[in-house]
Scaffold this active site. Structure first.
Site, PDB file in Angstrom:
ATOM      1  N   HIS A   1      -3.820  -5.888   1.416  1.00 24.98           N
ATOM      2  CA  HIS A   1      -3.408  -6.330   3.038  1.00 24.98           C
ATOM      3  C   HIS A   1      -4.529  -7.299   3.500  1.00 24.98           C
ATOM      4  O   HIS A   1      -5.139  -7.746   2.550  1.00 24.98           O
ATOM      5  CB  HIS A   1      -3.411  -4.883   4.042  1.00 24.98           C
ATOM      6  CG  HIS A   1      -4.678  -4.157   3.699  1.00 24.98           C
ATOM      7  ND1 HIS A   1      -4.931  -3.208   3.010  1.00 24.98           N
ATOM      8  CD2 HIS A   1      -5.906  -4.045   4.478  1.00 24.98           C
ATOM      9  CE1 HIS A   1      -6.200  -2.683   2.965  1.00 24.98           C
ATOM     10  NE2 HIS A   1      -6.582  -3.146   3.889  1.00 24.98           N
TER      11      HIS A   1
ATOM     12  N   CYS B   1       0.946  -1.208   0.078  1.00 27.75           N
ATOM     13  CA  CYS B   1       0.113   0.044  -0.051  1.00 27.75           C
ATOM     14  C   CYS B   1       0.905   1.254   0.108  1.00 27.75           C
ATOM     15  O   CYS B   1       1.635   1.634  -0.990  1.00 27.75           O
ATOM     16  CB  CYS B   1      -1.203  -0.066   1.000  1.00 27.75           C
ATOM     17  SG  CYS B   1      -2.372   0.996   0.923  1.00 27.75           S
TER      18      CYS B   1
ATOM     19  N   ARG C   1     -12.368   6.347  -3.225  1.00 25.36           N
ATOM     20  CA  ARG C   1     -11.178   5.302  -3.030  1.00 25.36           C
ATOM     21  C   ARG C   1     -11.443   3.966  -3.365  1.00 25.36           C
ATOM     22  O   ARG C   1     -12.578   3.538  -3.613  1.00 25.36           O
ATOM     23  CB  ARG C   1     -10.944   5.222  -1.428  1.00 25.36           C
ATOM     24  CG  ARG C   1     -10.515   6.392  -0.670  1.00 25.36           C
ATOM     25  CD  ARG C   1     -10.492   6.373   0.826  1.00 25.36           C
ATOM     26  NE  ARG C   1      -9.325   5.335   1.102  1.00 25.36           N
ATOM     27  CZ  ARG C   1      -8.231   5.863   1.442  1.00 25.36           C
ATOM     28  NH1 ARG C   1      -7.850   7.178   1.184  1.00 25.36           N
ATOM     29  NH2 ARG C   1      -7.358   4.985   1.965  1.00 25.36           N
TER      30      ARG C   1
END
Ligand SMILES: [Zn+2]
Lengths: 472, 263
Positions: B200, B98, B135
């Site tokens: 993740h 990330c 997002r």
């Protein structure tokens, strides 16, 4: 601008339709959620929120923060009742605008007025992400800020954006408003600089209960000046006795302060100074996080003028809030339900489970992980929780929930292989009860929707009230 | 149980006290447990702001952070760029997740418009889109483009859109979810034994094949390919396999099947 007389025709109609929606939703069982009446009424008359605040004749208390909102709201309401004041409050966990409107829908008489409005206090838990929008409309007399931890990043985006959204709201707060701030959480304590409102701080002054080493899940490691915080003592996460190594700002001395704390797996006994008046709080809920909730509630009640002795008596007599350390007797076992929804909360309740007990004391657990919207769809957070604190103890854990396999892997990596992995709630509950000896306690650690499910199952088995009867 | 040579890998975690927003610490937890199962000792050096890099590393880990945290480390990380690139050229294994992936690229222009320099391990650049752009959040399933690893599964949550330069290969092809930019179907980047990714969840616990790939690469770096010390057996990972399968099912059920954007 809302008129100061009674509710308008439109508002009355909205309340009526909201009530009808609630009746219909309950007829169809759970699933509609307690929010439906609020959604309906709020959509028809957005001014209902202001009207609700106005009908709380003795003012409004808001409670916000990542962890502890429901319990703290529940404690403040309990203290007010002991003080002879009837609080208006939102159903537990229903902390968006529609949840507050539900409180109005439920309390309003057919004409839209609330009985004895002049003597009532509104006590509302408010989601930290919507507080900035609701604050100027509710104009609280007391606003409680508990803490700010990482929580459901899939919903809020990033931790920082929550606190940053509060700036404008605090700058325009009434000078007569009292902000009740956690002195030990720097991201909360530093809000004092942004407002002309009165400040009342609470915190822990007993270094005996500090952590030997910092939690992994600390979030506010940096001061607003950009400097790094140093801690004389850490009590949980990034919460403790802090000072900025760069600008020198430090934790204020709390006016409501816990001096001596005795923790056990059942509850705590705490010596508290409230603006110099000493009192012993018997807190019937386990964990240092429950101590913070009780201190916040005591501070809010103190700001409202409730005598210290009434505060202590009411906290000692308060039952648990919905799904927060509630207990059920099932098949000769005592089952306790603990809501865990983020790493900081999980760490605290894992610590509470073993507080004051010997290492050899067996721990029986049902660990439930769901990934619905209200739980957080991203289950990564279980890796920020220090499950390892239980490693080396005599732990029997059954993993359950929609993400039972993810949770089982986490326990395995912490060195505790689950005794069973069973996604289905009823079957997992059977298995976990079967592994818990009669007379022993089974602790259920669950995310929000898993908690609702297991609580329903437990209530049925124990023959007590269902979600609807309790939470309405 | 056959006797194994005593062996260890040198792991460097970068800024794990700053860059840990999406539980990337789970990667280190899984690494320790799995390495122990393979009879591999893990020596971790934690390198944060102001700390020197050790002389050598077999495996480097860096996690994600918010913009504020990325701004804190960007200049220093960029200054370490030549050393990190040399390590990557020398086949050191790396996992950058990330925000760490973004800063292992050439540069990252954050939401405030500030351009943060990157370490340049990967030939990628990242732009935070304007306000109003959504997002990329959700479960993700992607087909890994490295040997011996099939699907990887995790959760992505990033504002930045990452684009591969001519010198970069994707780490994986998106099947469900959004990946680097939601347009071209690429996920992450790979350079020799260095992997950058948005996944993740945490990533390594529930992707045991990828975890073994990194351990094997780190052992090869330490002891040389083909040596007995560098060999790892196929070991079952029942908890990880079940979580992997469960997470794949969730991604298939909940995330959009990737459709390339036609421009
Ligand atoms: Zn400072």
């Amino acid at each position: 601008m809302v008129a100061t007389e009674g509710p308008t025709i439109r508002e009355r109609a909205a309340l009526m339709l909201g009530r009808a929606a609630g009746t219909a939703a309950r007829r169809f069982g759970r699933g509609g959620g307690t929010a439906l009446p609020g959604l309906v009424a709020g959509a028809l008359a957005p001014s209902l929120l202001e009207r609700l605040a106005q009908q709380s004749g003795q003012g409004v208390v808001t409670v916000t923060g990542t962890n502890g909102k429901t319990t703290t709201t529940h404690l403040i309401a309990s203290i007010l009742r002991a003080h002879g004041v009837d609080p208006l409050t939102n159903p537990s966990g229903s902390n968006l605008e529609r949840g507050l409107v539900v409180a109005y829908v439920e309390a309003a008489e057919p004409g839209g007025r609330i009985a004895d409005a002049a003597s009532r206090v509104g006590v509302f838990e408010v989601d930290e992400a919507v507080l900035a929008r609701l604050f100027p409309r509710l104009r609280p007399r007391v606003a409680v800020f508990l803490n700010l931890f990482r929580d459901q990043l899939d919903r809020y985006g990033e931790v920082d954006s929550v606190g940053e959204g509060w700036g404008g709201m605090l700058a325009s707060a009434d000078p007569g408003c009292t902000l009740v701030l956690n002195a030990d959480d720097p991201s909360i304590a530093q809000l004092a600089a942004e407002t002309r409102a009165q400040i009342l701080t609470f915190g822990i002054d007993d270094r005996e209960v500090r952590l030997a080493q910092a939690d992994h899940a600390s979030d506010a490691r940096f001061c607003r000046c950009g400097g790094r915080f140093a801690y004389e003592a850490i009590f949980m996460g990034h919460v403790g006795i802090w000072a900025c190594t760069s600008c020198g700002e430090r934790r204020p001395n709390p006016r409501v302060s816990a001096r001596r704390i005795e923790l056990s797996a059942e509850g705590s006994r705490v010596e508290v100074s409230i603006d110099g008046a000493l009192v012993t709080l018997e807190i019937p809920m386990a964990g240092l996080y429950s101590v913070y909730n009780a201190l916040a509630a005591a501070a809010a009640a103190h700001a409202l003028g409730v005598p210290v002795t009434t505060i202590a008596r009411a906290i000692a007599d308060a039952g648990p809030a919905f799904g927060r350390q509630e207990r059920f007797e099932v098949d000769g076992r005592s089952v306790r339900v603990l809501l865990a929804k983020n790493p900081a909360g999980m760490n605290e309740l894992l610590r509470a489970l073993v507080a004051g007990s010997r290492d050899s004391q067996p721990v029986h657990l049902l660990a439930m992980l769901n990934d619905g919207i209200q739980d957080g769809q991203d289950v990564s957070w279980i890796y920020d929780a220090d499950i390892e604190v239980l490693a080396g103890r005599d732990v029997t854990v059954t993993c359950s929930g929609d993400r039972a396999d993810d949770f089982a892997l986490r326990w395995h990596l912490a060195g505790i292989d689950p005794a069973a992995v069973i996604p289905d709630t009823e079957a997992a509950l059977d298995a976990a009860l079967g592994r818990t000896p009669r007379g022993a306690r089974l602790d259920v650690v669950a995310t929000y929707t898993a908690m609702i499910d297991v609580r329903e199952a437990l209530a049925r088995r124990a023959g007590v009230g269902s979600y609807w009867e309790v939470a309405r | 149980m056959t006797s194994k040579p005593a062996r260890s890998i040198r792991v460097v975690t970068l800024y794990d006290d700053v860059m840990n927003v999406y539980a990337d610490r789970g990667n280190e937890i899984a690494l320790r447990v799995r390495a122990a199962e393979h009879g591999v000792n893990v020596e971790v050096t934690s390198v944060s702001l102001g700390d020197p890099l050790p002389a050598e590393a077999d495996l480097v880990l860096i996690g994600g952070g918010q913009d504020r945290e990325q701004r804190r480390i960007a200049d220093e990380l960029a200054a370490r760029g030549p050393a990190l690139r040399a390590w990557a050229e020398d086949d050191t294994a790396m996992l950058a997740v990330c925000g760490g992936f973004q800063l292992f690229g050439r540069w990252y222009r954050d939401a405030s418009g500030t351009e943060l320099p990157g370490a340049g391990v990967f030939d990628v650049t990242t732009l935070a889109p304007g306000p109003g752009a959504a997002r990329c959040i959700g479960d993700i399933l992607a087909a890994a483009q490295i040997e011996g690893v099939r699907e990887v599964v995790g959760f992505e949550n990033h504002g930045g859109r990452t684009y591969l330069g001519p010198g970069a290969r994707p780490f994986a092809r998106v099947e469900y979810g959004r990946g680097n930019n939601g347009e071209d179907g690429t996920e992450g980047a790979v350079f020799r034994n260095a992997i950058g990714t948005y996944l993740h969840g945490s990533l390594l616990p529930k992707n045991p094949a990828l975890l073994d790939w990194l351990i094997a690469a780190a052992l090869r770096h330490r002891y040389g390919a083909g040596t007995p010390e560098a060999h790892i057996d196929m070991l079952p990972a029942p908890y990880a396999e079940r979580a992997h399968a469960a997470s794949m099912a969730v991604a298939r059920r909940r995330s959009p099947k990737f459709e390339p954007v036609v421009k």
